[in-house]
Write a protein that holds these residues in place. Structure first.
Motif, mmCIF file in Angstrom:
data_model
loop_
_atom_site.group_PDB
_atom_site.id
_atom_site.type_symbol
_atom_site.label_atom_id
_atom_site.label_comp_id
_atom_site.label_asym_id
_atom_site.label_seq_id
_atom_site.Cartn_x
_atom_site.Cartn_y
_atom_site.Cartn_z
ATOM 1 N N ARG A 111 -0.806 5.764 -13.793
ATOM 2 C CA ARG A 111 -1.393 4.423 -13.901
ATOM 3 C C ARG A 111 -0.346 3.338 -14.165
ATOM 4 O O ARG A 111 -0.468 2.519 -15.065
ATOM 5 C CB ARG A 111 -2.460 4.402 -14.986
ATOM 6 C CG ARG A 111 -3.694 5.108 -14.477
ATOM 7 C CD ARG A 111 -4.528 5.666 -15.557
ATOM 8 N NE ARG A 111 -5.712 6.331 -14.991
ATOM 9 C CZ ARG A 111 -6.387 7.278 -15.598
ATOM 10 N NH1 ARG A 111 -6.017 7.687 -16.788
ATOM 11 N NH2 ARG A 111 -7.421 7.839 -15.043
ATOM 12 N N LEU B 116 -1.329 4.230 -1.623
ATOM 13 C CA LEU B 116 -2.639 4.223 -0.972
ATOM 14 C C LEU B 116 -2.498 4.751 0.455
ATOM 15 O O LEU B 116 -3.460 5.225 1.046
ATOM 16 C CB LEU B 116 -3.226 2.810 -0.970
ATOM 17 C CG LEU B 116 -3.490 2.270 -2.386
ATOM 18 C CD1 LEU B 116 -3.986 0.835 -2.331
ATOM 19 C CD2 LEU B 116 -4.486 3.151 -3.131
ATOM 20 N N MET C 189 -3.354 -3.410 -9.355
ATOM 21 C CA MET C 189 -3.399 -3.950 -7.997
ATOM 22 C C MET C 189 -4.378 -5.098 -7.896
ATOM 23 O O MET C 189 -5.482 -5.034 -8.419
ATOM 24 C CB MET C 189 -3.852 -2.876 -7.021
ATOM 25 C CG MET C 189 -2.885 -1.736 -6.940
ATOM 26 S SD MET C 189 -2.895 -1.103 -5.268
ATOM 27 C CE MET C 189 -1.756 0.244 -5.469
ATOM 28 N N PHE D 181 -6.038 -7.013 -4.734
ATOM 29 C CA PHE D 181 -6.129 -6.980 -3.277
ATOM 30 C C PHE D 181 -6.388 -8.369 -2.721
ATOM 31 O O PHE D 181 -6.722 -9.302 -3.447
ATOM 32 C CB PHE D 181 -7.270 -6.054 -2.839
ATOM 33 C CG PHE D 181 -7.060 -4.623 -3.226
ATOM 34 C CD1 PHE D 181 -6.239 -3.799 -2.468
ATOM 35 C CD2 PHE D 181 -7.669 -4.100 -4.353
ATOM 36 C CE1 PHE D 181 -6.047 -2.473 -2.825
ATOM 37 C CE2 PHE D 181 -7.475 -2.772 -4.718
ATOM 38 C CZ PHE D 181 -6.666 -1.959 -3.953
ATOM 39 N N LEU E 134 -13.419 -2.109 -16.069
ATOM 40 C CA LEU E 134 -13.529 -0.866 -15.289
ATOM 41 C C LEU E 134 -12.330 0.076 -15.451
ATOM 42 O O LEU E 134 -12.512 1.263 -15.744
ATOM 43 C CB LEU E 134 -13.766 -1.190 -13.812
ATOM 44 C CG LEU E 134 -13.760 0.000 -12.845
ATOM 45 C CD1 LEU E 134 -14.967 0.898 -13.093
ATOM 46 C CD2 LEU E 134 -13.747 -0.471 -11.393
ATOM 47 N N PRO E 135 -11.089 -0.433 -15.299
ATOM 48 C CA PRO E 135 -9.962 0.504 -15.452
ATOM 49 C C PRO E 135 -9.915 1.120 -16.851
ATOM 50 O O PRO E 135 -9.628 2.309 -16.985
ATOM 51 C CB PRO E 135 -8.722 -0.355 -15.191
ATOM 52 C CG PRO E 135 -9.186 -1.734 -14.952
ATOM 53 C CD PRO E 135 -10.668 -1.761 -14.866
ATOM 54 N N ARG F 7 0.823 -1.215 0.000
ATOM 55 C CA ARG F 7 0.000 0.000 0.000
ATOM 56 C C ARG F 7 0.856 1.262 0.000
ATOM 57 O O ARG F 7 0.469 2.273 -0.584
ATOM 58 C CB ARG F 7 -0.963 -0.022 1.191
ATOM 59 C CG ARG F 7 -2.156 -0.960 0.953
ATOM 60 C CD ARG F 7 -2.729 -1.546 2.233
ATOM 61 N NE ARG F 7 -2.983 -0.539 3.248
ATOM 62 C CZ ARG F 7 -4.059 0.253 3.258
ATOM 63 N NH1 ARG F 7 -4.962 0.114 2.336
ATOM 64 N NH2 ARG F 7 -4.211 1.133 4.198
ATOM 65 N N ARG G 252 1.128 6.589 -9.520
ATOM 66 C CA ARG G 252 -0.290 6.217 -9.469
ATOM 67 C C ARG G 252 -1.073 7.034 -10.494
ATOM 68 O O ARG G 252 -1.915 6.499 -11.223
ATOM 69 C CB ARG G 252 -0.840 6.443 -8.064
ATOM 70 C CG ARG G 252 -2.297 6.025 -7.908
ATOM 71 C CD ARG G 252 -2.710 5.956 -6.452
ATOM 72 N NE ARG G 252 -2.667 7.250 -5.781
ATOM 73 C CZ ARG G 252 -3.630 8.179 -5.899
ATOM 74 N NH1 ARG G 252 -4.687 7.956 -6.632
ATOM 75 N NH2 ARG G 252 -3.510 9.320 -5.263
ATOM 76 N N LEU H 174 -17.289 -4.783 -8.076
ATOM 77 C CA LEU H 174 -18.446 -3.924 -7.855
ATOM 78 C C LEU H 174 -19.715 -4.713 -8.181
ATOM 79 O O LEU H 174 -19.881 -5.220 -9.285
ATOM 80 C CB LEU H 174 -18.342 -2.655 -8.714
ATOM 81 C CG LEU H 174 -17.068 -1.828 -8.456
ATOM 82 C CD1 LEU H 174 -17.067 -0.554 -9.295
ATOM 83 C CD2 LEU H 174 -16.902 -1.500 -6.980
ATOM 84 N N ASP H 175 -20.595 -4.793 -7.183
ATOM 85 C CA ASP H 175 -21.790 -5.651 -7.258
ATOM 86 C C ASP H 175 -22.668 -5.367 -8.467
ATOM 87 O O ASP H 175 -23.334 -6.251 -8.979
ATOM 88 C CB ASP H 175 -22.683 -5.418 -6.020
ATOM 89 C CG ASP H 175 -22.069 -6.008 -4.778
ATOM 90 O OD1 ASP H 175 -21.179 -6.863 -4.929
ATOM 91 O OD2 ASP H 175 -22.479 -5.615 -3.670
ATOM 92 N N ARG I 66 -8.891 -8.035 -14.196
ATOM 93 C CA ARG I 66 -9.080 -6.588 -14.166
ATOM 94 C C ARG I 66 -7.738 -5.859 -14.021
ATOM 95 O O ARG I 66 -7.484 -4.855 -14.692
ATOM 96 C CB ARG I 66 -9.997 -6.232 -12.990
ATOM 97 C CG ARG I 66 -10.282 -4.760 -12.833
ATOM 98 C CD ARG I 66 -11.205 -4.513 -11.655
ATOM 99 N NE ARG I 66 -10.634 -5.016 -10.407
ATOM 100 C CZ ARG I 66 -11.309 -5.120 -9.266
ATOM 101 N NH1 ARG I 66 -12.579 -4.793 -9.218
ATOM 102 N NH2 ARG I 66 -10.722 -5.575 -8.178
ATOM 103 N N TRP J 15 -21.969 -11.901 -7.583
ATOM 104 C CA TRP J 15 -22.548 -12.805 -6.584
ATOM 105 C C TRP J 15 -22.873 -14.175 -7.147
ATOM 106 O O TRP J 15 -23.124 -15.117 -6.397
ATOM 107 C CB TRP J 15 -23.799 -12.188 -5.949
ATOM 108 C CG TRP J 15 -24.904 -11.833 -6.906
ATOM 109 C CD1 TRP J 15 -25.047 -10.653 -7.565
ATOM 110 C CD2 TRP J 15 -26.005 -12.653 -7.310
ATOM 111 N NE1 TRP J 15 -26.168 -10.683 -8.360
ATOM 112 C CE2 TRP J 15 -26.780 -11.887 -8.225
ATOM 113 C CE3 TRP J 15 -26.427 -13.958 -6.999
ATOM 114 C CZ2 TRP J 15 -27.938 -12.386 -8.828
ATOM 115 C CZ3 TRP J 15 -27.581 -14.436 -7.598
ATOM 116 C CH2 TRP J 15 -28.321 -13.655 -8.495
ATOM 117 N N THR K 64 -12.880 -7.528 -4.291
ATOM 118 C CA THR K 64 -13.350 -6.143 -4.462
ATOM 119 C C THR K 64 -13.947 -5.900 -5.839
ATOM 120 O O THR K 64 -13.520 -5.004 -6.567
ATOM 121 C CB THR K 64 -12.209 -5.131 -4.193
ATOM 122 O OG1 THR K 64 -11.426 -5.576 -3.114
ATOM 123 C CG2 THR K 64 -12.765 -3.768 -3.876
#
Ligand SMILES: Nc1ncnc2c1ncn2[C@@H]1O[C@H](COP(=O)(O)OP(=O)(O)OP(=O)(O)O)[C@@H](O)[C@H]1O
Ligand SMILES: [Mg+2]
Lengths: 259, 254
Positions: free
Chosen positions: A79, A57, A83, A85, A102-103, A52, A76, A91-92, A150, A136, A89
């Motif tokens: 770019r 972060l 990462m 984690f 997403l990126p 981190r 950062r 997104l629902d 991702r 989910w 993580t």
């Protein structure tokens, strides 16, 4: 040549007074371009914290981190990091494909292109049939593979991976290890990889960093001189076992140390 | 036919309840001003249908307008409060306090502000009524993004606006819809109670007080019935939009 990652006397203290936790103490580390470095050490020794700090972060309490010759902050903004984690993580509200893309979406790449890249990444982690599923509907291990796809999608120059394969079964794990090595070789990415598995660290890395807890310090650096590219034979190599023993002994030495 | 089975018990209880109601009223010869029989209410409804419909629609339009204005205001205020700590710390305790006061007591005062015959009064009362629950829920929703999700966005050097659009707003949707369900009920209650205290003619609230004053309780009950139908309709519409807007959410997953 500038180091890809360089930590100069970096310390990190959380909290203050009697509650203060020394998560990192006087960390010196240089990672050269194209290296694959693993961090290993007991739970709570500051591995995630180190990632981190490098990823901007959190800011270290002391010392100077540098990334590609820049501040982590600049890196950062440029770019430079992908990462992964400890938890996936995702997104629902986004489908698997939308999560992977997403990126790219944030970077302003248009839909057809980011969908194409996203699908390619999903193939890579063997989830091509799940593009329009929601997170989910996936198992924990599948979710983690999505999060790896991702991180790879925008081809960052540095991958910071925090126990990415922790949730995977042995077979998937070995396949993902091979995939990661293939990507690493093809793209000349620099990888900083946190793991709890000695065998995984030795198999993947060019160098293994062993850390001790409270305060988090580097206690050993072990060059992994196994031949490249790694493959099935690697795990049967005499040197592979020697190195595993070497890392294990370094870890055991920490435990024996008086606290 | 999953729907029939899941609504089945409710329909049985509803119809059964009506039957018992009718029976009790007839058996014990209960007077109409205490409780009219369902059949009496129904025939009053049929006789008064055009008037009731005009009044109901006018009230409904006021309620929906007030809901739209108040919810929009609540969303904007919520976004401001979640963005600026100073606003949040200053405004949130007040909003929470206001939300636990009976704002509806403003109803008679609104006539003094906007004039007895103006339709604006009702819209304003409703807007004020729904503003606070929407704002409070939205702030909660916008601040519900997890630390790890924020770090993920940070690792892509996402701007504040991007984080709002791609993380905070979608994450606030469930909170927004819970607020809207509360707010839609409040809106209709607020509109009718405001109309009890005057305002333009041919409104449900006016109609109910008028008919109750004339001891025509069948008509009053018919109006109450219509108000419930509007309320249920509005709630159903919000549920429908919620399902369309967030098929991913636990409450909606099939
Ligand atoms: N945000 C924080 N606030 C306070 N203390 C923290 C914070 N993050 C980490 N710590 C502390 O710093 C120490 C190192 O934590 P870190 O998460 O880096 O360990 P780790 O090596 O990644 O452990 P694990 O292998 O279990 O993931 C721990 O003692 C932890 O309690
Ligand atoms: Mg960790």
């Amino acid at each position: 040549m500038t180091s890809t990652i360089s930590l100069d006397n970096v310390s990190m203290v959380f909290g203050s007074g009697i509650d203060a936790v020394k998560a990192l103490e006087s960390i010196d580390l240089d990672v050269q371009p194209g290296e694959f470095v693993s961090l290993i050490g007991p739970s709570g020794c500051g591995k995630s914290t180190m990632l981190r700090v490098i990823g901007d972060l959190i800011s270290p309490s002391a010392g100077t981190p540098q990334v590609n010759g820049k501040s982590p902050h600049q890196a950062r903004l440029d770019r430079d990091y992908g990462m992964v984690f400890q938890s996936a993580t995702l997104l629902d509200w986004r489908t698997v494909l939308e999560n992977v893309a997403l990126p790219l979406e944030i970077m302003g790449i248009d839909r057809p292109e980011r969908d194409a890249v996203g699908r390619k990444m999903l193939e890579l982690v063997q989830l091509d049939g799940f593009a329009s599923h929601y997170p989910w509907q996936l198992s924990g291990g599948m979710q983690q593979r999505v999060s790896i796809a991702r991180a790879l999608s925008f081809q960052p120059s540095i991958l910071l991976m925090d126990e990415p394969f922790g949730a995977l079964d042995e077979m998937t794990r070995e396949r993902m290890q091979m995939e990661l090595l293939r990507i690493w070789e093809e793209t000349e990415t620099t990888v900083l990889f946190v793991t709890h598995s000695i065998a995984e660290a030795v198999f993947l890395s060019t160098r293994v960093i062993v850390m001790s807890p409270r305060p988090g310090r580097i206690v050993d650096r072990i060059d992994v001189d196994l031949p490249q590219p790694r493959g099935f034979d690697t795990r049967e190599h005499q040197r592979f076992f020697e190195l595993i023993t070497r890392v294990r002994e370094a870890l055991r030495a920490i435990e024996d140390e008086p606290a | 036919m999953k729907n029939v089975r899941s609504y089945g018990p409710a329909i049985v209880i509803f119809v059964g309840g009506l039957a018992i109601w009718e029976l009790v009223v007839r058996l014990f010869n209960i007077q109409g001003f205490i409780l009219p029989a369902p059949t009496a209410i129904l025939s009053a409804f049929a006789a008064e249908a055009p008037t009731l419909w005009r009044a109901g629609l006018a009230t409904f339009v006021s309620a929906v307008s007030g809901l739209a204005v108040g919810a929009t205001g609540g969303v904007l205020a919520g976004m401001a409060a979640s963005r600026f700590t100073l606003i949040r710390e200053g405004a949130m305790p007040l909003a929470i306090a206001a939300n636990s006061t009976p704002i509806i007591v403003l109803a008679p005062v609104a006539n003094a502000w906007f004039g007895l015959t103006s339709p604006i009064g009702t819209v304003v009362v409703v807007a004020v009524l729904v503003f606070f629950p929407v704002m409070i829920n939205l702030v909660r929703g916008l601040l519900s993004a997890e630390a790890q999700e924020l770090e993920l966005m940070a690792s892509y050097a996402a701007t504040r606006g991007t984080v709002l659009r791609k993380l905070r707003l979608p994450g606030a949707l469930p909170y927004f819809f819970s607020a809207m369900k509360i707010a839609s009920a409040l809106a209709l209650i607020g509109a009718i109670i405001k109309e009890y205290f005057g305002g333009p003619q041919e409104r449900l609230g006016q109609y109910i007080t008028l008919k109750a004053g004339l001891f025509q309780f069948e008509e009053a009950w018919a109006a109450i019935l219509l108000a419930s139908a509007f309320g249920i309709g509005m709630y159903g519409l919000i549920l429908f939009v919620e399902r369309k807007a967030m098929p991913w959410h636990v409450s909606v997953r099939s």
